[in-house]
Design a protein around this motif. Structure first.
Motif, PDB file in Angstrom:
ATOM      1  N   MET A  89       0.835  -1.182   0.000  1.00  0.00           N
ATOM      2  CA  MET A  89       0.000   0.000   0.000  1.00  0.00           C
ATOM      3  C   MET A  89       0.880   1.246   0.000  1.00  0.00           C
ATOM      4  O   MET A  89       1.841   1.325   0.748  1.00  0.00           O
ATOM      5  CB  MET A  89      -0.882  -0.019   1.249  1.00  0.00           C
ATOM      6  N   LYS A  90       0.551   2.202  -0.837  1.00  0.00           N
ATOM      7  CA  LYS A  90       1.375   3.407  -0.960  1.00  0.00           C
ATOM      8  C   LYS A  90       0.904   4.508  -0.010  1.00  0.00           C
ATOM      9  O   LYS A  90      -0.282   4.733   0.145  1.00  0.00           O
ATOM     10  CB  LYS A  90       1.336   3.922  -2.399  1.00  0.00           C
ATOM     11  N   LEU A  91       1.892   5.177   0.617  1.00  0.00           N
ATOM     12  CA  LEU A  91       1.627   6.250   1.576  1.00  0.00           C
ATOM     13  C   LEU A  91       2.292   7.548   1.123  1.00  0.00           C
ATOM     14  O   LEU A  91       3.457   7.551   0.733  1.00  0.00           O
ATOM     15  CB  LEU A  91       2.180   5.863   2.958  1.00  0.00           C
ATOM     16  N   LEU A  92       1.533   8.634   1.192  1.00  0.00           N
ATOM     17  CA  LEU A  92       2.057   9.978   0.949  1.00  0.00           C
ATOM     18  C   LEU A  92       1.956  10.750   2.264  1.00  0.00           C
ATOM     19  O   LEU A  92       0.899  10.754   2.895  1.00  0.00           O
ATOM     20  CB  LEU A  92       1.244  10.674  -0.149  1.00  0.00           C
ATOM     21  N   ILE A  93       3.056  11.380   2.677  1.00  0.00           N
ATOM     22  CA  ILE A  93       3.093  12.148   3.920  1.00  0.00           C
ATOM     23  C   ILE A  93       3.093  13.638   3.581  1.00  0.00           C
ATOM     24  O   ILE A  93       3.966  14.106   2.849  1.00  0.00           O
ATOM     25  CB  ILE A  93       4.349  11.788   4.756  1.00  0.00           C
ATOM     26  N   VAL A  94       2.105  14.372   4.105  1.00  0.00           N
ATOM     27  CA  VAL A  94       1.973  15.796   3.805  1.00  0.00           C
ATOM     28  C   VAL A  94       2.007  16.619   5.092  1.00  0.00           C
ATOM     29  O   VAL A  94       1.124  16.491   5.941  1.00  0.00           O
ATOM     30  CB  VAL A  94       0.640  16.085   3.050  1.00  0.00           C
ATOM     31  N   ASP A  95       3.067  17.431   5.239  1.00  0.00           N
ATOM     32  CA  ASP A  95       3.203  18.291   6.420  1.00  0.00           C
ATOM     33  C   ASP A  95       4.229  19.367   6.100  1.00  0.00           C
ATOM     34  O   ASP A  95       5.241  19.065   5.470  1.00  0.00           O
ATOM     35  CB  ASP A  95       3.665  17.460   7.625  1.00  0.00           C
ATOM     36  N   ASP A  96       3.978  20.600   6.516  1.00  0.00           N
ATOM     37  CA  ASP A  96       4.947  21.658   6.224  1.00  0.00           C
ATOM     38  C   ASP A  96       6.178  21.595   7.130  1.00  0.00           C
ATOM     39  O   ASP A  96       7.174  22.243   6.863  1.00  0.00           O
ATOM     40  CB  ASP A  96       4.305  23.055   6.265  1.00  0.00           C
ATOM     41  N   SER A  97       6.145  20.766   8.155  1.00  0.00           N
ATOM     42  CA  SER A  97       7.293  20.597   9.048  1.00  0.00           C
ATOM     43  C   SER A  97       8.120  19.380   8.627  1.00  0.00           C
ATOM     44  O   SER A  97       7.620  18.251   8.626  1.00  0.00           O
ATOM     45  CB  SER A  97       6.805  20.418  10.494  1.00  0.00           C
ATOM     46  N   SER A  98       9.395  19.623   8.298  1.00  0.00           N
ATOM     47  CA  SER A  98      10.256  18.502   7.893  1.00  0.00           C
ATOM     48  C   SER A  98      10.471  17.544   9.065  1.00  0.00           C
ATOM     49  O   SER A  98      10.572  16.335   8.884  1.00  0.00           O
ATOM     50  CB  SER A  98      11.601  19.009   7.373  1.00  0.00           C
ATOM     51  N   VAL A  99      10.501  18.077  10.275  1.00  0.00           N
ATOM     52  CA  VAL A  99      10.649  17.239  11.477  1.00  0.00           C
ATOM     53  C   VAL A  99       9.461  16.284  11.588  1.00  0.00           C
ATOM     54  O   VAL A  99       9.618  15.082  11.816  1.00  0.00           O
ATOM     55  CB  VAL A  99      10.765  18.115  12.755  1.00  0.00           C
ATOM     56  N   MET A 100       8.256  16.823  11.372  1.00  0.00           N
ATOM     57  CA  MET A 100       7.040  16.012  11.454  1.00  0.00           C
ATOM     58  C   MET A 100       7.010  14.959  10.349  1.00  0.00           C
ATOM     59  O   MET A 100       6.657  13.808  10.598  1.00  0.00           O
ATOM     60  CB  MET A 100       5.816  16.935  11.366  1.00  0.00           C
ATOM     61  N   ARG A 101       7.403  15.335   9.136  1.00  0.00           N
ATOM     62  CA  ARG A 101       7.432  14.365   8.025  1.00  0.00           C
ATOM     63  C   ARG A 101       8.367  13.208   8.365  1.00  0.00           C
ATOM     64  O   ARG A 101       8.007  12.049   8.194  1.00  0.00           O
ATOM     65  CB  ARG A 101       7.881  15.040   6.717  1.00  0.00           C
ATOM     66  N   ARG A 102       9.558  13.541   8.886  1.00  0.00           N
ATOM     67  CA  ARG A 102      10.516  12.495   9.253  1.00  0.00           C
ATOM     68  C   ARG A 102      10.005  11.641  10.403  1.00  0.00           C
ATOM     69  O   ARG A 102      10.217  10.428  10.438  1.00  0.00           O
ATOM     70  CB  ARG A 102      11.876  13.109   9.613  1.00  0.00           C
ATOM     71  N   THR A 103       9.339  12.265  11.379  1.00  0.00           N
ATOM     72  CA  THR A 103       8.797  11.532  12.530  1.00  0.00           C
ATOM     73  C   THR A 103       7.763  10.507  12.073  1.00  0.00           C
ATOM     74  O   THR A 103       7.818   9.341  12.468  1.00  0.00           O
ATOM     75  CB  THR A 103       8.158  12.523  13.545  1.00  0.00           C
ATOM     76  N   ILE A 104       6.831  10.937  11.233  1.00  0.00           N
ATOM     77  CA  ILE A 104       5.791  10.026  10.729  1.00  0.00           C
ATOM     78  C   ILE A 104       6.439   8.888   9.942  1.00  0.00           C
ATOM     79  O   ILE A 104       6.113   7.722  10.129  1.00  0.00           O
ATOM     80  CB  ILE A 104       4.766  10.790   9.858  1.00  0.00           C
ATOM     81  N   GLU A 105       7.384   9.246   9.091  1.00  0.00           N
ATOM     82  CA  GLU A 105       8.097   8.260   8.277  1.00  0.00           C
ATOM     83  C   GLU A 105       8.779   7.219   9.168  1.00  0.00           C
ATOM     84  O   GLU A 105       8.662   6.014   8.944  1.00  0.00           O
ATOM     85  CB  GLU A 105       9.142   9.006   7.435  1.00  0.00           C
ATOM     86  N   LYS A 106       9.479   7.712  10.209  1.00  0.00           N
ATOM     87  CA  LYS A 106      10.204   6.835  11.135  1.00  0.00           C
ATOM     88  C   LYS A 106       9.237   5.898  11.867  1.00  0.00           C
ATOM     89  O   LYS A 106       9.466   4.696  11.953  1.00  0.00           O
ATOM     90  CB  LYS A 106      11.001   7.677  12.124  1.00  0.00           C
ATOM     91  N   HIS A 107       8.146   6.456  12.386  1.00  0.00           N
ATOM     92  CA  HIS A 107       7.191   5.654  13.150  1.00  0.00           C
ATOM     93  C   HIS A 107       6.487   4.606  12.286  1.00  0.00           C
ATOM     94  O   HIS A 107       6.033   3.588  12.798  1.00  0.00           O
ATOM     95  CB  HIS A 107       6.128   6.534  13.814  1.00  0.00           C
ATOM     96  N   LEU A 108       6.364   4.878  10.994  1.00  0.00           N
ATOM     97  CA  LEU A 108       5.628   3.950  10.126  1.00  0.00           C
ATOM     98  C   LEU A 108       6.540   3.077   9.261  1.00  0.00           C
ATOM     99  O   LEU A 108       6.058   2.315   8.441  1.00  0.00           O
ATOM    100  CB  LEU A 108       4.655   4.723   9.227  1.00  0.00           C
ATOM    101  N   GLN A 109       7.838   3.163   9.464  1.00  0.00           N
ATOM    102  CA  GLN A 109       8.744   2.427   8.583  1.00  0.00           C
ATOM    103  C   GLN A 109       8.602   0.897   8.676  1.00  0.00           C
ATOM    104  O   GLN A 109       8.868   0.199   7.713  1.00  0.00           O
ATOM    105  CB  GLN A 109      10.197   2.854   8.786  1.00  0.00           C
ATOM    106  N   ASN A 110       8.167   0.390   9.811  1.00  0.00           N
ATOM    107  CA  ASN A 110       7.984  -1.063   9.940  1.00  0.00           C
ATOM    108  C   ASN A 110       6.534  -1.475   9.727  1.00  0.00           C
ATOM    109  O   ASN A 110       6.115  -2.547  10.129  1.00  0.00           O
ATOM    110  CB  ASN A 110       8.438  -1.538  11.320  1.00  0.00           C
ATOM    111  N   TYR A 111       5.760  -0.604   9.116  1.00  0.00           N
ATOM    112  CA  TYR A 111       4.320  -0.833   9.013  1.00  0.00           C
ATOM    113  C   TYR A 111       3.876  -1.404   7.673  1.00  0.00           C
ATOM    114  O   TYR A 111       2.726  -1.406   7.350  1.00  0.00           O
ATOM    115  CB  TYR A 111       3.564   0.474   9.317  1.00  0.00           C
TER     116      TYR A 111
END
Length: 120
Positions: free
Chosen positions: A1-23
């Motif tokens: 399943m493909k995921l697109l992360i949309v947030d103006d904060s680069s910190v938030m984009r990386r955080t979401i990416e990190k938390h979902l990397q094993n998902y």
């Protein structure tokens, strides 16, 4: 399943990416505003999107409406610092499938994604 992360904060984009990397999601892109997100969305057609509400150029609610118009079955998770209930209800009313408040911790994010993708 493909995921697109949309947030103006680069910190938030990386955080979401990190938390979902094993998902078991294929992160196809990250966007810093709604305009950028729509371009990526049209190209990648992801099934899942995390969406901030307050962003420059195009806000998350407008972006959400555009994405749902293009692909109605997209599962969009709103993630926002706004603790305003009305905005959350408005997003859900316009097609968002879930809602989380920042700051996001890994457990809440995984739990919200389990519900979003009905994996529990």
């Amino acid at each position: 399943m493909k995921l697109l992360i949309v947030d103006d904060s680069s910190v938030m984009r990386r955080t979401i990416e990190k938390h979902l990397q094993n998902y078991d999601l294929d992160i196809v892109g990250t966007a810093k505003n709604g305009k950028e997100a729509i371009e990526m969305f049209k190209k990648e057609m992801p099934e899942v999107v995390t969406m901030d509400i307050t962003m420059p150029e195009m806000d998350g609610i407008t972006c959400l409406e555009n994405m749902v118009a293009i692909k109605p079955d997209t599962r969009i998770m709103m993630i926002t610092a706004l603790s305003d209930k009305y905005t959350g209800l408005q997003a859900l009313d316009k097609g968002a499938r879930g809602f989380l408040y920042k700051p996001v911790n890994p457990d809440d994010l995984i739990e919200a994604f389990d519900k979003l993708l009905k994996r529990n």
